[in-house]
Design a protein around this motif. Structure first.
Motif, PDB file in Angstrom:
ATOM      1  N   HIS A 196      -4.360   1.829  -2.024  1.00  0.00           N
ATOM      2  CA  HIS A 196      -3.220   2.876  -2.043  1.00  0.00           C
ATOM      3  C   HIS A 196      -4.598   3.517  -1.059  1.00  0.00           C
ATOM      4  CE1 HIS A 196      -0.517   1.497  -4.346  1.00  0.00           C
ATOM      5  NE2 HIS A 196      -1.377   1.710  -5.612  1.00  0.00           N
ATOM      6  N   GLU A 197      -3.678   4.285   0.360  1.00  0.00           N
ATOM      7  CA  GLU A 197      -4.089   5.082   0.670  1.00  0.00           C
ATOM      8  C   GLU A 197      -4.434   6.843   0.621  1.00  0.00           C
ATOM      9  OE1 GLU A 197      -3.148   7.473   4.669  1.00  0.00           O
ATOM     10  OE2 GLU A 197      -2.590   6.160   5.144  1.00  0.00           O
ATOM     11  N   GLU A 212       0.996   2.579 -11.270  1.00  0.00           N
ATOM     12  CA  GLU A 212       2.124   0.880 -10.376  1.00  0.00           C
ATOM     13  C   GLU A 212       3.127   1.517 -10.769  1.00  0.00           C
ATOM     14  OE1 GLU A 212       0.484  -0.582  -7.437  1.00  0.00           O
ATOM     15  OE2 GLU A 212      -1.177   0.485  -7.471  1.00  0.00           O
ATOM     16  N   ASP A 229       3.903   8.456  -1.456  1.00  0.00           N
ATOM     17  CA  ASP A 229       4.650   7.996  -2.543  1.00  0.00           C
ATOM     18  C   ASP A 229       4.897   8.022  -3.261  1.00  0.00           C
ATOM     19  OD1 ASP A 229       5.385   5.466  -0.097  1.00  0.00           O
ATOM     20  OD2 ASP A 229       3.926   5.523   0.640  1.00  0.00           O
ATOM     21  N   LEU A 283      -7.626   4.808  -7.222  1.00  0.00           N
ATOM     22  CA  LEU A 283      -6.727   3.941  -6.126  1.00  0.00           C
ATOM     23  C   LEU A 283      -6.624   3.488  -5.330  1.00  0.00           C
ATOM     24  CD1 LEU A 283      -4.424   7.318  -7.028  1.00  0.00           C
ATOM     25  CD2 LEU A 283      -4.320   4.658  -8.844  1.00  0.00           C
ATOM     26  N   THR A 284      -8.139   3.618  -4.414  1.00  0.00           N
ATOM     27  CA  THR A 284      -8.244   3.057  -3.734  1.00  0.00           C
ATOM     28  C   THR A 284      -8.636   1.241  -3.689  1.00  0.00           C
ATOM     29  OG1 THR A 284      -9.202   5.105  -2.620  1.00  0.00           O
ATOM     30  CG2 THR A 284      -9.396   2.682  -1.162  1.00  0.00           C
ATOM     31  N   MET A 323       0.916  -1.562   0.295  1.00  0.00           N
ATOM     32  CA  MET A 323      -0.405   0.128   0.161  1.00  0.00           C
ATOM     33  C   MET A 323       0.815   1.289   0.087  1.00  0.00           C
ATOM     34  SD  MET A 323      -3.021   1.429   2.429  1.00  0.00           S
ATOM     35  CE  MET A 323      -1.598   1.961   4.366  1.00  0.00           C
ATOM     36  N   ALA A 324       0.359   2.457  -0.755  1.00  0.00           N
ATOM     37  CA  ALA A 324       1.381   3.840  -0.623  1.00  0.00           C
ATOM     38  C   ALA A 324       0.550   5.063  -0.860  1.00  0.00           C
ATOM     39  CB  ALA A 324       1.720   3.705  -2.375  1.00  0.00           C
ATOM     40  N   ARG A 325       0.630   5.472  -0.205  1.00  0.00           N
ATOM     41  CA  ARG A 325      -0.102   6.899   0.772  1.00  0.00           C
ATOM     42  C   ARG A 325       0.241   7.877  -0.740  1.00  0.00           C
ATOM     43  NH1 ARG A 325       2.181   8.740   5.141  1.00  0.00           N
ATOM     44  NH2 ARG A 325       0.783   8.196   6.574  1.00  0.00           N
ATOM     45  N   ILE A 326      -0.570   8.465  -1.793  1.00  0.00           N
ATOM     46  CA  ILE A 326      -0.629   8.993  -2.232  1.00  0.00           C
ATOM     47  C   ILE A 326      -1.680  10.635  -2.354  1.00  0.00           C
ATOM     48  CG2 ILE A 326      -1.128   8.841  -4.919  1.00  0.00           C
ATOM     49  CD1 ILE A 326      -1.449   6.020  -4.885  1.00  0.00           C
ATOM     50  N   LEU A 328       5.048   3.480  -9.153  1.00  0.00           N
ATOM     51  CA  LEU A 328       5.897   3.298  -7.482  1.00  0.00           C
ATOM     52  C   LEU A 328       6.269   1.867  -7.362  1.00  0.00           C
ATOM     53  CD1 LEU A 328       1.892   2.821  -6.122  1.00  0.00           C
ATOM     54  CD2 LEU A 328       4.311   4.969  -5.677  1.00  0.00           C
TER      55      LEU A 328
END
Length: 121
Positions: free
Chosen positions: A26-27, A116, A47, A21-22, A1-4, A119
């Protein structure tokens, strides 16, 4: 999981991006302008940042330039979104420091693929 961090002044587009994206796990931190992007990036150190080029106040291009000038954010991947699709517009976006440029309208699947890929770098 990435923070975007996602920035677009069009609520419908911002909601679409956030939803896609959720669903990928991802957050999302959603904002509506360039100044809020910088605040969110400095406070939360995401991220990835997904920015609309045309926003009120500070444009996405100006925001990318400020991100690249900030030593703490220098390596933050940035994906620009824009309805401007001419070669010169894409070149300007990438020349501002963005890592990728996606034209609107875009497919949610392509957005997910581009995110993706950024990331994974």
């Amino acid at each position: 999981m990435a923070r975007i961090v996602v920035a677009d002044d069009d609520l419908d587009i911002r909601d679409l991006i956030e939803f896609k994206l959720t669903t990928l796990g991802h957050e999302i931190v959603a904002v509506s302008d360039g100044a809020a992007v910088l605040d969110a990036c400095r406070e939360q150190r995401p991220d990835l940042c997904v920015l609309d080029v045309t926003m009120p106040g500070m444009s996405g291009l100006d925001t990318v330039r400020l991100i690249r000038a900030d030593l703490d954010l220098l390596d933050l991947p940035v994906l620009l979104l824009s309805a401007r699709s001419l070669d010169k517009d894409v070149a300007t976006g990438l020349g501002s420091g963005a890592d990728d440029y996606l034209t609107k309208p875009f497919s949610p699947r392509e957005l997910g693929t581009r995110v993706e890929a950024l990331l994974a770098r």
